[in-house]
Motif scaffolding. Structure first.
Motif, PDB file in Angstrom:
ATOM      1  N   THR A   1       4.828   7.352  -2.173  1.00  0.00           N
ATOM      2  CA  THR A   1       3.738   7.813  -1.321  1.00  0.00           C
ATOM      3  C   THR A   1       4.290   8.389  -0.021  1.00  0.00           C
ATOM      4  O   THR A   1       3.858   9.448   0.435  1.00  0.00           O
ATOM      5  CB  THR A   1       2.763   6.653  -1.020  1.00  0.00           C
ATOM      6  OG1 THR A   1       2.327   6.081  -2.251  1.00  0.00           O
ATOM      7  CG2 THR A   1       1.567   7.146  -0.239  1.00  0.00           C
ATOM      8  N   LEU A   2       5.249   7.689   0.567  1.00  0.00           N
ATOM      9  CA  LEU A   2       5.868   8.161   1.801  1.00  0.00           C
ATOM     10  C   LEU A   2       6.601   9.483   1.572  1.00  0.00           C
ATOM     11  O   LEU A   2       6.522  10.397   2.409  1.00  0.00           O
ATOM     12  CB  LEU A   2       6.844   7.089   2.338  1.00  0.00           C
ATOM     13  CG  LEU A   2       7.429   7.344   3.723  1.00  0.00           C
ATOM     14  CD1 LEU A   2       6.328   7.460   4.764  1.00  0.00           C
ATOM     15  CD2 LEU A   2       8.372   6.220   4.096  1.00  0.00           C
ATOM     16  N   THR A   3       7.260   9.636   0.446  1.00  0.00           N
ATOM     17  CA  THR A   3       7.961  10.883   0.120  1.00  0.00           C
ATOM     18  C   THR A   3       6.972  12.022  -0.045  1.00  0.00           C
ATOM     19  O   THR A   3       7.224  13.153   0.401  1.00  0.00           O
ATOM     20  CB  THR A   3       8.791  10.701  -1.165  1.00  0.00           C
ATOM     21  OG1 THR A   3       9.684   9.601  -1.001  1.00  0.00           O
ATOM     22  CG2 THR A   3       9.578  11.946  -1.500  1.00  0.00           C
ATOM     23  N   LYS A   4       5.807  11.764  -0.660  1.00  0.00           N
ATOM     24  CA  LYS A   4       4.787  12.795  -0.821  1.00  0.00           C
ATOM     25  C   LYS A   4       4.239  13.251   0.539  1.00  0.00           C
ATOM     26  O   LYS A   4       4.004  14.442   0.744  1.00  0.00           O
ATOM     27  CB  LYS A   4       3.645  12.283  -1.697  1.00  0.00           C
ATOM     28  CG  LYS A   4       3.990  12.118  -3.147  1.00  0.00           C
ATOM     29  CD  LYS A   4       2.789  11.550  -3.874  1.00  0.00           C
ATOM     30  CE  LYS A   4       3.129  11.165  -5.306  1.00  0.00           C
ATOM     31  NZ  LYS A   4       1.986  10.582  -5.991  1.00  0.00           N
ATOM     32  N   ILE A   5       4.013  12.318   1.457  1.00  0.00           N
ATOM     33  CA  ILE A   5       3.482  12.642   2.790  1.00  0.00           C
ATOM     34  C   ILE A   5       4.489  13.501   3.561  1.00  0.00           C
ATOM     35  O   ILE A   5       4.141  14.533   4.130  1.00  0.00           O
ATOM     36  CB  ILE A   5       3.119  11.359   3.563  1.00  0.00           C
ATOM     37  CG1 ILE A   5       1.928  10.671   2.902  1.00  0.00           C
ATOM     38  CG2 ILE A   5       2.810  11.678   5.025  1.00  0.00           C
ATOM     39  CD1 ILE A   5       1.587   9.319   3.485  1.00  0.00           C
TER      40      ILE A   5
ATOM     41  N   MET B   1       0.814  -1.180   0.000  1.00  0.00           N
ATOM     42  CA  MET B   1       0.000   0.000   0.000  1.00  0.00           C
ATOM     43  C   MET B   1       0.868   1.258   0.000  1.00  0.00           C
ATOM     44  O   MET B   1       0.658   2.154  -0.791  1.00  0.00           O
ATOM     45  CB  MET B   1      -0.912  -0.048   1.207  1.00  0.00           C
ATOM     46  CG  MET B   1      -1.712   1.184   1.357  1.00  0.00           C
ATOM     47  SD  MET B   1      -2.982   0.874   2.559  1.00  0.00           S
ATOM     48  CE  MET B   1      -3.307   2.489   3.013  1.00  0.00           C
ATOM     49  N   PHE B   2       1.820   1.358   0.965  1.00  0.00           N
ATOM     50  CA  PHE B   2       2.727   2.498   0.996  1.00  0.00           C
ATOM     51  C   PHE B   2       4.000   2.130   0.263  1.00  0.00           C
ATOM     52  O   PHE B   2       4.696   1.211   0.645  1.00  0.00           O
ATOM     53  CB  PHE B   2       3.084   2.869   2.443  1.00  0.00           C
ATOM     54  CG  PHE B   2       1.985   3.600   3.147  1.00  0.00           C
ATOM     55  CD1 PHE B   2       1.657   4.897   2.786  1.00  0.00           C
ATOM     56  CD2 PHE B   2       1.285   3.012   4.172  1.00  0.00           C
ATOM     57  CE1 PHE B   2       0.658   5.573   3.453  1.00  0.00           C
ATOM     58  CE2 PHE B   2       0.285   3.686   4.838  1.00  0.00           C
ATOM     59  CZ  PHE B   2      -0.036   4.974   4.486  1.00  0.00           C
ATOM     60  N   ASP B   3       4.264   2.832  -0.746  1.00  0.00           N
ATOM     61  CA  ASP B   3       5.548   2.637  -1.414  1.00  0.00           C
ATOM     62  C   ASP B   3       6.409   3.877  -1.128  1.00  0.00           C
ATOM     63  O   ASP B   3       5.991   4.808  -0.448  1.00  0.00           O
ATOM     64  CB  ASP B   3       5.380   2.397  -2.915  1.00  0.00           C
ATOM     65  CG  ASP B   3       4.658   3.532  -3.618  1.00  0.00           C
ATOM     66  OD1 ASP B   3       4.230   4.475  -2.920  1.00  0.00           O
ATOM     67  OD2 ASP B   3       4.526   3.480  -4.838  1.00  0.00           O
ATOM     68  N   THR B   4       7.594   3.915  -1.640  1.00  0.00           N
ATOM     69  CA  THR B   4       8.540   4.990  -1.373  1.00  0.00           C
ATOM     70  C   THR B   4       8.010   6.324  -1.869  1.00  0.00           C
ATOM     71  O   THR B   4       8.173   7.359  -1.204  1.00  0.00           O
ATOM     72  CB  THR B   4       9.888   4.676  -2.046  1.00  0.00           C
ATOM     73  OG1 THR B   4      10.321   3.401  -1.639  1.00  0.00           O
ATOM     74  CG2 THR B   4      10.934   5.691  -1.688  1.00  0.00           C
TER      75      THR B   4
END
Length: 175
Positions: free
Chosen positions: A6-10, A1-4
């Motif tokens: 998505t985490l960078t965007k957050i 679900m969380f890829d790199t």
């Protein structure tokens, strides 16, 4: 679900939000800054409301030193009896009946440290020889300041009229 990505965007969103808050804080400080310093210019009051009192400078409050003898001459002994409630937890007014403190029967005019059977701290002997109304007033105003080292833990009685009333009532107790 969380890829790199998505985490960078957050994380990027939180950092961007933090930068916007810092920018808003800086802009608010520049626009609404009150007080001296920072910009090198002086800040003046925008308008003044006239109240008709004085020239805007504060006057010093004049405190008159009241002579205890004058206040004591006008003391109300009956009012002093009700003031004794603060003393009642440690002192008795019956002759010879000591409690935490010595009995106060005949204290006005009595020698300091003169109650038989009471173990004094010795601090009072250096402060006075006889309990005159003036000495009692000074002691009741600030016991630890008047007789440093006293075991009396009372904080003191600030009002000079109350002290005079209490001492006048104590003076009526002896024969």
């Amino acid at each position: 679900m969380f890829d790199t990505m998505t985490l960078t965007k957050i994380v990027g969103g939180f950092c961007g939000m933090f930068l916007i808050f810092l920018l808003g804080n800086w802009a608010g400080e520049v626009i609404y800054h009150v007080g001296e310093g920072g910009h090198g210019d002086e800040h003046h009051q925008a308008f003044t409301i006239e109240t008709g009192e004085g020239d805007g400078t504060e006057e010093e409050e004049v405190v008159e030193e009241v002579d205890f003898a004058t206040v004591y001459a006008e003391a109300d002994a009956s009012a002093g009896e009700s003031l004794f409630r603060a003393c009642r937890s440690c002192h008795r007014v019956e002759e010879g009946e000591n409690a935490t403190g010595p009995h106060l029967y005949g204290i006005v005019g009595r020698e300091v440290d003169a109650v038989e059977g009471f173990n004094y701290s010795g601090a009072l002997e250096e402060a006075a020889d006889v309990w005159t109304p003036e000495n009692l007033s000074a002691f009741l105003e600030d016991p630890s300041g008047y007789a440093p080292g006293t075991r009396m833990s009372y904080n003191g009685m600030d009002d000079i009229e109350d002290r005079a009333d209490l001492i006048a009532w104590l003076d009526t107790l002896d024969d």
